[in-house]
Design a protein around this motif. Structure first.
Motif, PDB file in Angstrom:
ATOM      1  N   VAL A   9       8.267   9.103   6.363  1.00  0.00           N
ATOM      2  CA  VAL A   9       6.970   9.769   6.361  1.00  0.00           C
ATOM      3  C   VAL A   9       5.917   8.775   5.883  1.00  0.00           C
ATOM      4  O   VAL A   9       6.144   8.030   4.911  1.00  0.00           O
ATOM      5  CB  VAL A   9       6.986  11.004   5.439  1.00  0.00           C
ATOM      6  CG1 VAL A   9       5.598  11.617   5.314  1.00  0.00           C
ATOM      7  CG2 VAL A   9       7.979  12.027   5.946  1.00  0.00           C
ATOM      8  N   ASP A  10       4.780   8.742   6.563  1.00  0.00           N
ATOM      9  CA  ASP A  10       3.760   7.785   6.159  1.00  0.00           C
ATOM     10  C   ASP A  10       2.394   8.439   6.120  1.00  0.00           C
ATOM     11  O   ASP A  10       2.173   9.528   6.649  1.00  0.00           O
ATOM     12  CB  ASP A  10       3.752   6.569   7.089  1.00  0.00           C
ATOM     13  CG  ASP A  10       3.172   6.906   8.458  1.00  0.00           C
ATOM     14  OD1 ASP A  10       3.337   8.053   8.897  1.00  0.00           O
ATOM     15  OD2 ASP A  10       2.550   6.033   9.069  1.00  0.00           O
ATOM     16  N   THR A  11       1.470   7.770   5.471  1.00  0.00           N
ATOM     17  CA  THR A  11       0.077   8.196   5.428  1.00  0.00           C
ATOM     18  C   THR A  11      -0.781   6.968   5.225  1.00  0.00           C
ATOM     19  O   THR A  11      -0.320   5.943   4.714  1.00  0.00           O
ATOM     20  CB  THR A  11      -0.164   9.219   4.297  1.00  0.00           C
ATOM     21  OG1 THR A  11      -1.482   9.758   4.417  1.00  0.00           O
ATOM     22  CG2 THR A  11      -0.047   8.566   2.923  1.00  0.00           C
ATOM     23  N   SER A  12      -2.027   7.053   5.648  1.00  0.00           N
ATOM     24  CA  SER A  12      -2.980   5.958   5.461  1.00  0.00           C
ATOM     25  C   SER A  12      -4.235   6.504   4.798  1.00  0.00           C
ATOM     26  O   SER A  12      -4.610   7.659   5.009  1.00  0.00           O
ATOM     27  CB  SER A  12      -3.348   5.319   6.807  1.00  0.00           C
ATOM     28  OG  SER A  12      -2.216   4.750   7.423  1.00  0.00           O
ATOM     29  N   GLY A  13      -4.882   5.674   4.018  1.00  0.00           N
ATOM     30  CA  GLY A  13      -6.113   6.112   3.373  1.00  0.00           C
ATOM     31  C   GLY A  13      -6.631   5.074   2.405  1.00  0.00           C
ATOM     32  O   GLY A  13      -6.131   3.954   2.320  1.00  0.00           O
ATOM     33  N   VAL A  14      -7.642   5.489   1.663  1.00  0.00           N
ATOM     34  CA  VAL A  14      -8.359   4.606   0.744  1.00  0.00           C
ATOM     35  C   VAL A  14      -7.741   4.675  -0.648  1.00  0.00           C
ATOM     36  O   VAL A  14      -7.440   5.758  -1.149  1.00  0.00           O
ATOM     37  CB  VAL A  14      -9.843   5.010   0.681  1.00  0.00           C
ATOM     38  CG1 VAL A  14     -10.587   4.186  -0.366  1.00  0.00           C
ATOM     39  CG2 VAL A  14     -10.496   4.834   2.046  1.00  0.00           C
ATOM     40  N   LEU A  15      -7.541   3.507  -1.263  1.00  0.00           N
ATOM     41  CA  LEU A  15      -7.141   3.426  -2.667  1.00  0.00           C
ATOM     42  C   LEU A  15      -8.178   2.600  -3.425  1.00  0.00           C
ATOM     43  O   LEU A  15      -8.843   1.735  -2.849  1.00  0.00           O
ATOM     44  CB  LEU A  15      -5.757   2.783  -2.823  1.00  0.00           C
ATOM     45  CG  LEU A  15      -4.564   3.663  -2.435  1.00  0.00           C
ATOM     46  CD1 LEU A  15      -4.246   3.508  -0.963  1.00  0.00           C
ATOM     47  CD2 LEU A  15      -3.341   3.328  -3.280  1.00  0.00           C
ATOM     48  N   VAL A  16      -8.314   2.866  -4.690  1.00  0.00           N
ATOM     49  CA  VAL A  16      -9.201   2.084  -5.553  1.00  0.00           C
ATOM     50  C   VAL A  16      -8.474   0.819  -5.983  1.00  0.00           C
ATOM     51  O   VAL A  16      -7.357   0.885  -6.498  1.00  0.00           O
ATOM     52  CB  VAL A  16      -9.608   2.901  -6.799  1.00  0.00           C
ATOM     53  CG1 VAL A  16     -10.425   2.036  -7.761  1.00  0.00           C
ATOM     54  CG2 VAL A  16     -10.397   4.135  -6.396  1.00  0.00           C
ATOM     55  N   LEU A  17      -9.095  -0.340  -5.749  1.00  0.00           N
ATOM     56  CA  LEU A  17      -8.549  -1.594  -6.273  1.00  0.00           C
ATOM     57  C   LEU A  17      -8.812  -1.620  -7.772  1.00  0.00           C
ATOM     58  O   LEU A  17      -9.959  -1.773  -8.208  1.00  0.00           O
ATOM     59  CB  LEU A  17      -9.209  -2.793  -5.594  1.00  0.00           C
ATOM     60  CG  LEU A  17      -8.817  -4.162  -6.162  1.00  0.00           C
ATOM     61  CD1 LEU A  17      -7.333  -4.423  -5.987  1.00  0.00           C
ATOM     62  CD2 LEU A  17      -9.629  -5.270  -5.510  1.00  0.00           C
ATOM     63  N   ASP A  18      -7.765  -1.458  -8.562  1.00  0.00           N
ATOM     64  CA  ASP A  18      -7.924  -1.210  -9.993  1.00  0.00           C
ATOM     65  C   ASP A  18      -7.084  -2.193 -10.799  1.00  0.00           C
ATOM     66  O   ASP A  18      -5.899  -1.974 -11.040  1.00  0.00           O
ATOM     67  CB  ASP A  18      -7.499   0.230 -10.300  1.00  0.00           C
ATOM     68  CG  ASP A  18      -7.812   0.631 -11.730  1.00  0.00           C
ATOM     69  OD1 ASP A  18      -8.352  -0.202 -12.481  1.00  0.00           O
ATOM     70  OD2 ASP A  18      -7.515   1.778 -12.095  1.00  0.00           O
ATOM     71  N   THR A  19      -7.718  -3.280 -11.255  1.00  0.00           N
ATOM     72  CA  THR A  19      -7.001  -4.245 -12.088  1.00  0.00           C
ATOM     73  C   THR A  19      -6.798  -3.723 -13.509  1.00  0.00           C
ATOM     74  O   THR A  19      -6.144  -4.380 -14.315  1.00  0.00           O
ATOM     75  CB  THR A  19      -7.745  -5.589 -12.135  1.00  0.00           C
ATOM     76  OG1 THR A  19      -9.081  -5.383 -12.639  1.00  0.00           O
ATOM     77  CG2 THR A  19      -7.828  -6.208 -10.746  1.00  0.00           C
TER      78      THR A  19
END
Length: 395
Positions: A9-19
């Motif tokens: 199962v897969d999904t695509s979307g936006v993630l926050v680049l969070d160091t």
């Protein structure tokens, strides 16, 4: 990013680049849909998924068997950002790589950064010779992307891969200089954050900085009351043999939160706060996780600065579905004097409906030269009310 679970199962979307995050963190419904957690109850803060993610893809970058994966409630991020967000992309995803982050052009480049056999990392500042060698290796990775004005800051990874740098604070003229303090270098934080009361105990001059009360700081473990302060000068300890990297008039959220103690315990040293976007904005960042170097390159100014960021009517907004709600009202602001309250819904700005508008664009539209006016319509308990408010410099 594209995320693939153990069953395919897969999904695509936006993630926050969070160091400021060590690992991949996913919203509970996303983690459940991908089959990496069986939990159904809302997470209490941040929890650990039971299963690894099979694969993560970002352009040509591919990471297999991603773990550990954290499970969290990303609704607070969505409300603040005003857009759908699946979670956080933390430091551990990018080991063996470097990132080139251009804020002005909104572009992220992933750069391969294998460990060199002749490089042995030492603690930052432990040896000037070692620092110079490591910085030189790092510069080779980024090549022509770095301008002659780029500055190198070495960081250490501690605890759950927190990026620690050393910062100090002073008045604008360089007086009342604080000692060096450890800060988390955090691309996921909108504002730089000061952990109170420990910060004001270390930097006594902070008690006299210009400030604004009545605002809210959203965090992954809930919201905290925030005092927005204007730090006259902030410096980072440089590793390239030159003077410290200096920024003036840095807006910071001073908050009392358990997160400060949690981070300090995790990295086994006192941490003064988070170094966020309010310090990092304007230019490019090179994040070299292999060599432990951050490059700060001055702005090319593809986008103009915001000269009236703190000249507005004094409301803080968040999105809740298709509604724009007041999250905070600055004390003594035109909005507070007019009787606008937390929870009121903004429906119109200067005659235009705002229900589907981007939160950041509406916040920018509220800004303007002191003395100019803006017409707003709010709803409370289903009853609309119109306000004509005069912008004022608040900080």
């Amino acid at each position: 990013m594209r995320l693939i679970g153990p069953s395919g199962v897969d999904t695509s979307g936006v993630l926050v680049l969070d160091t400021g995050a060590g690992f991949l963190g996913l919203d509970l419904p996303v983690a459940s849909r991908l089959g990496i957690t069986q939990n159904v109850d809302p997470p209490q803060g941040v929890e650990l998924a039971e299963t690894r993610l099979s694969r993560l893809e970002l352009g040509p970058m591919q990471v297999d068997q991603v773990g550990p994966v954290l499970v969290l409630d990303a609704s607070i991020i969505r409300r603040a950002a005003g857009r759908s967000v699946l979670g956080l992309a933390g430091v551990d995803l990018f080991r063996g790589r470097a990132l080139w982050l251009d804020y002005d052009r909104e572009r992220l480049t992933v750069v391969p950064a294998p460990q060199r056999p002749d490089t042995s990392l030492s603690e930052p500042g432990e040896s000037a010779e070692a620092d110079a060698r490591i910085v030189a290796h790092s510069r080779e990775l980024f090549g022509a992307r770095l301008s002659a004005r780029a500055r190198a800051i070495r960081f250490r990874l501690a605890g759950d891969s927190k990026m620690l740098v050393r910062a100090r604070f002073s008045n604008a003229d360089g007086t009342a200089m604080s000692r060096w303090l450890d800060f988390v270098f955090d691309t996921g934080a909108t504002k730089s954050v000061l952990f109170e009361p420990a910060f004001s105990e270390s930097v006594v001059a902070a008690r006299d900085w210009r400030s604004l009360r009545g605002l809210i700081a959203p965090t992954l473990i809930g919201t905290s009351d925030a005092r927005l302060v204007l730090a006259p000068a902030v410096e980072l300890e440089a590793s390239d043999g030159r003077e410290a990297v200096r920024r003036t008039d840095v807006d910071c959220a001073a908050i009392e939160t358990p997160i400060g103690a949690t981070i300090s315990n995790a990295v086994e040293r006192p941490v003064g706060g988070l170094l966020g976007y309010s310090f990092l904005k304007g230019g490019c960042l090179g994040l070299d996780f292999t060599n432990g170097v951050v490059w700060i390159d001055p702005a090319r100014r593809a986008h103009p600065p915001r000269p009236y960021e703190y000249s507005q009517v004094g409301i803080q907004l968040e999105r809740s579905g298709d509604r724009l709600l007041v999250l905070g009202v600055a004390e003594g602001s035109p909005a507070a004097e007019a009787g606008i309250r937390v929870g009121d819904e903004l429906t119109s700005l200067s005659g235009r409906a705002v229900r589907s508008a981007d939160v950041t664009r509406i916040a920018a539209a509220l800004e303007g030269a002191p003395g100019t006016r803006v017409r707003l319509v709010f709803e409370r308990d289903g009853a609309p009310k119109q306000y004509l408010l005069t912008r004022r410099r608040l900080l």
